[in-house]
Design a protein around this motif. Structure first.
Motif, PDB file in Angstrom:
ATOM      1  N   LYS A  19      39.598 -83.238   0.005  1.00  0.00           N
ATOM      2  CA  LYS A  19      39.222 -82.263  -1.021  1.00  0.00           C
ATOM      3  C   LYS A  19      39.141 -82.862  -2.417  1.00  0.00           C
ATOM      4  CE  LYS A  19      38.938 -78.620   1.585  1.00  0.00           C
ATOM      5  NZ  LYS A  19      37.710 -77.843   1.717  1.00  0.00           N
ATOM      6  N   ASN A  20      39.512 -84.147  -2.539  1.00  0.00           N
ATOM      7  CA  ASN A  20      39.492 -84.842  -3.829  1.00  0.00           C
ATOM      8  C   ASN A  20      40.342 -84.093  -4.869  1.00  0.00           C
ATOM      9  OD1 ASN A  20      38.788 -86.988  -5.506  1.00  0.00           O
ATOM     10  ND2 ASN A  20      37.054 -85.878  -6.352  1.00  0.00           N
ATOM     11  N   ILE A  21      41.584 -83.787  -4.475  1.00  0.00           N
ATOM     12  CA  ILE A  21      42.520 -83.084  -5.346  1.00  0.00           C
ATOM     13  C   ILE A  21      43.837 -83.862  -5.371  1.00  0.00           C
ATOM     14  CG2 ILE A  21      41.484 -80.799  -5.023  1.00  0.00           C
ATOM     15  CD1 ILE A  21      43.641 -80.213  -2.936  1.00  0.00           C
ATOM     16  N   SER A  22      44.752 -83.425  -6.212  1.00  0.00           N
ATOM     17  CA  SER A  22      46.048 -84.085  -6.320  1.00  0.00           C
ATOM     18  C   SER A  22      46.985 -83.623  -5.198  1.00  0.00           C
ATOM     19  CB  SER A  22      46.688 -83.759  -7.669  1.00  0.00           C
ATOM     20  OG  SER A  22      47.025 -82.382  -7.716  1.00  0.00           O
ATOM     21  N   ILE A  23      48.060 -84.388  -5.005  1.00  0.00           N
ATOM     22  CA  ILE A  23      49.099 -83.976  -4.059  1.00  0.00           C
ATOM     23  C   ILE A  23      49.700 -82.650  -4.515  1.00  0.00           C
ATOM     24  CG2 ILE A  23      51.468 -84.494  -3.302  1.00  0.00           C
ATOM     25  CD1 ILE A  23      49.523 -86.018  -1.650  1.00  0.00           C
ATOM     26  N   THR A  24      49.894 -82.487  -5.812  1.00  0.00           N
ATOM     27  CA  THR A  24      50.450 -81.235  -6.334  1.00  0.00           C
ATOM     28  C   THR A  24      49.565 -80.058  -5.962  1.00  0.00           C
ATOM     29  OG1 THR A  24      51.543 -82.368  -8.154  1.00  0.00           O
ATOM     30  CG2 THR A  24      51.117 -80.014  -8.450  1.00  0.00           C
ATOM     31  N   GLU A  25      48.255 -80.199  -6.141  1.00  0.00           N
ATOM     32  CA  GLU A  25      47.332 -79.113  -5.782  1.00  0.00           C
ATOM     33  C   GLU A  25      47.323 -78.897  -4.274  1.00  0.00           C
ATOM     34  OE1 GLU A  25      44.751 -75.927  -6.071  1.00  0.00           O
ATOM     35  OE2 GLU A  25      46.026 -76.863  -7.578  1.00  0.00           O
ATOM     36  N   THR A  26      47.445 -79.956  -3.508  1.00  0.00           N
ATOM     37  CA  THR A  26      47.505 -79.841  -2.050  1.00  0.00           C
ATOM     38  C   THR A  26      48.716 -79.003  -1.637  1.00  0.00           C
ATOM     39  OG1 THR A  26      46.423 -81.979  -1.778  1.00  0.00           O
ATOM     40  CG2 THR A  26      47.653 -81.149   0.105  1.00  0.00           C
ATOM     41  N   VAL A  27      49.866 -79.282  -2.223  1.00  0.00           N
ATOM     42  CA  VAL A  27      51.078 -78.525  -1.906  1.00  0.00           C
ATOM     43  C   VAL A  27      50.938 -77.084  -2.370  1.00  0.00           C
ATOM     44  CG1 VAL A  27      53.557 -78.329  -2.381  1.00  0.00           C
ATOM     45  CG2 VAL A  27      52.545 -80.566  -1.869  1.00  0.00           C
ATOM     46  N   ARG A  28      50.363 -76.854  -3.550  1.00  0.00           N
ATOM     47  CA  ARG A  28      50.138 -75.473  -4.021  1.00  0.00           C
ATOM     48  C   ARG A  28      49.297 -74.685  -3.017  1.00  0.00           C
ATOM     49  NH1 ARG A  28      48.367 -77.525  -9.269  1.00  0.00           N
ATOM     50  NH2 ARG A  28      50.222 -77.663 -10.540  1.00  0.00           N
ATOM     51  N   ARG A  29      48.226 -75.304  -2.534  1.00  0.00           N
ATOM     52  CA  ARG A  29      47.348 -74.617  -1.575  1.00  0.00           C
ATOM     53  C   ARG A  29      48.063 -74.341  -0.258  1.00  0.00           C
ATOM     54  NH1 ARG A  29      41.302 -77.265  -2.359  1.00  0.00           N
ATOM     55  NH2 ARG A  29      41.206 -76.908  -4.612  1.00  0.00           N
ATOM     56  N   ALA A  30      48.848 -75.290   0.200  1.00  0.00           N
ATOM     57  CA  ALA A  30      49.584 -75.104   1.448  1.00  0.00           C
ATOM     58  C   ALA A  30      50.572 -73.940   1.320  1.00  0.00           C
ATOM     59  CB  ALA A  30      50.312 -76.394   1.828  1.00  0.00           C
ATOM     60  N   ILE A  31      51.267 -73.872   0.190  1.00  0.00           N
ATOM     61  CA  ILE A  31      52.231 -72.797  -0.027  1.00  0.00           C
ATOM     62  C   ILE A  31      51.523 -71.459  -0.181  1.00  0.00           C
ATOM     63  CG2 ILE A  31      53.951 -71.897  -1.652  1.00  0.00           C
ATOM     64  CD1 ILE A  31      54.769 -74.902  -2.043  1.00  0.00           C
ATOM     65  N   ALA A  32      50.386 -71.438  -0.860  1.00  0.00           N
ATOM     66  CA  ALA A  32      49.622 -70.196  -1.006  1.00  0.00           C
ATOM     67  C   ALA A  32      49.144 -69.690   0.355  1.00  0.00           C
ATOM     68  CB  ALA A  32      48.434 -70.402  -1.947  1.00  0.00           C
ATOM     69  N   LEU A  33      48.708 -70.604   1.211  1.00  0.00           N
ATOM     70  CA  LEU A  33      48.260 -70.218   2.552  1.00  0.00           C
ATOM     71  C   LEU A  33      49.426 -69.688   3.375  1.00  0.00           C
ATOM     72  CD1 LEU A  33      46.081 -70.036   4.708  1.00  0.00           C
ATOM     73  CD2 LEU A  33      46.534 -72.437   5.249  1.00  0.00           C
ATOM     74  N   LEU A  34      50.561 -70.365   3.322  1.00  0.00           N
ATOM     75  CA  LEU A  34      51.748 -69.905   4.032  1.00  0.00           C
ATOM     76  C   LEU A  34      52.158 -68.521   3.540  1.00  0.00           C
ATOM     77  CD1 LEU A  34      54.080 -70.481   6.007  1.00  0.00           C
ATOM     78  CD2 LEU A  34      55.264 -71.571   4.089  1.00  0.00           C
ATOM     79  N   ASP A  35      52.127 -68.317   2.240  1.00  0.00           N
ATOM     80  CA  ASP A  35      52.478 -67.027   1.651  1.00  0.00           C
ATOM     81  C   ASP A  35      51.537 -65.930   2.146  1.00  0.00           C
ATOM     82  OD1 ASP A  35      53.922 -65.332  -0.371  1.00  0.00           O
ATOM     83  OD2 ASP A  35      51.910 -65.272  -1.260  1.00  0.00           O
ATOM     84  N   LEU A  36      50.238 -66.203   2.132  1.00  0.00           N
ATOM     85  CA  LEU A  36      49.250 -65.224   2.589  1.00  0.00           C
ATOM     86  C   LEU A  36      49.485 -64.842   4.049  1.00  0.00           C
ATOM     87  CD1 LEU A  36      46.555 -63.630   2.306  1.00  0.00           C
ATOM     88  CD2 LEU A  36      45.414 -65.735   3.031  1.00  0.00           C
ATOM     89  N   VAL A  37      49.648 -65.845   4.903  1.00  0.00           N
ATOM     90  CA  VAL A  37      49.849 -65.577   6.330  1.00  0.00           C
ATOM     91  C   VAL A  37      51.133 -64.784   6.548  1.00  0.00           C
ATOM     92  CG1 VAL A  37      50.331 -66.669   8.565  1.00  0.00           C
ATOM     93  CG2 VAL A  37      48.493 -67.551   7.111  1.00  0.00           C
ATOM     94  N   GLU A  38      52.199 -65.194   5.897  1.00  0.00           N
ATOM     95  CA  GLU A  38      53.487 -64.512   6.079  1.00  0.00           C
ATOM     96  C   GLU A  38      53.428 -63.071   5.588  1.00  0.00           C
ATOM     97  OE1 GLU A  38      57.017 -64.324   7.781  1.00  0.00           O
ATOM     98  OE2 GLU A  38      55.869 -66.188   7.736  1.00  0.00           O
ATOM     99  N   ARG A  39      52.814 -62.830   4.434  1.00  0.00           N
ATOM    100  CA  ARG A  39      52.723 -61.468   3.910  1.00  0.00           C
ATOM    101  C   ARG A  39      51.880 -60.574   4.826  1.00  0.00           C
ATOM    102  NH1 ARG A  39      54.493 -60.791  -1.421  1.00  0.00           N
ATOM    103  NH2 ARG A  39      55.058 -62.772  -2.401  1.00  0.00           N
ATOM    104  N   GLU A  40      50.776 -61.085   5.320  1.00  0.00           N
ATOM    105  CA  GLU A  40      49.901 -60.274   6.181  1.00  0.00           C
ATOM    106  C   GLU A  40      50.560 -59.989   7.528  1.00  0.00           C
ATOM    107  OE1 GLU A  40      47.051 -58.660   5.430  1.00  0.00           O
ATOM    108  OE2 GLU A  40      47.485 -59.366   3.399  1.00  0.00           O
ATOM    109  N   THR A  41      51.181 -60.985   8.134  1.00  0.00           N
ATOM    110  CA  THR A  41      51.795 -60.763   9.449  1.00  0.00           C
ATOM    111  C   THR A  41      53.041 -59.893   9.340  1.00  0.00           C
ATOM    112  OG1 THR A  41      52.959 -62.896   9.328  1.00  0.00           O
ATOM    113  CG2 THR A  41      50.843 -62.850  10.487  1.00  0.00           C
ATOM    114  N   THR A  42      53.749 -59.976   8.217  1.00  0.00           N
ATOM    115  CA  THR A  42      54.920 -59.122   8.008  1.00  0.00           C
ATOM    116  C   THR A  42      54.510 -57.646   7.955  1.00  0.00           C
ATOM    117  OG1 THR A  42      56.117 -60.869   6.854  1.00  0.00           O
ATOM    118  CG2 THR A  42      56.833 -58.627   6.421  1.00  0.00           C
ATOM    119  N   LYS A  43      53.308 -57.384   7.442  1.00  0.00           N
ATOM    120  CA  LYS A  43      52.805 -56.007   7.364  1.00  0.00           C
ATOM    121  C   LYS A  43      52.165 -55.561   8.674  1.00  0.00           C
ATOM    122  CE  LYS A  43      50.177 -56.779   3.795  1.00  0.00           C
ATOM    123  NZ  LYS A  43      49.275 -56.686   2.636  1.00  0.00           N
TER     124      LYS A  43
END
Length: 87
Positions: A43-67
């Motif tokens: 994706k030509n991004i930083s490690i920091t941005e990579t981790v941000r995206r991974a956490i955002a995806l985890l958050d989205l999945v967890e919030r949707e499945t919890t509901k």
């Protein structure tokens, strides 16, 4: 080296200040590090941005499945649909 992630943060005057930075130090195995590097390079991004995206995806999945929602993965040809489960 500690086996658990460590977290340090400077004191914040605002609890939800989006500009506040928290420095994290985590230990990961080589396979996980290689996956992070691959995504970063792909994706030509930083490690920091990579981790941000991974956490955002985890958050989205967890919030949707919890509901009670489901996360579905469809193959490129549309013939196979798989459900994603986080345990």
């Amino acid at each position: 080296m500690p086996e658990h992630p460590t977290e340090t943060a400077a004191p914040s005057t605002t609890a939800h200040d989006p500009t506040q930075v928290t420095r994290l130090s985590v230990n990961i195995n080589e396979d996980t590090a290689a996956k992070l590097r691959w995504y970063k390079d792909h994706k030509n991004i930083s490690i920091t941005e990579t981790v941000r995206r991974a956490i955002a995806l985890l958050d989205l999945v967890e919030r949707e499945t919890t509901k009670g929602g489901e996360v579905l993965l469809k193959s490129p040809d549309g013939k196979t649909i798989r459900q994603l489960w986080l345990v």
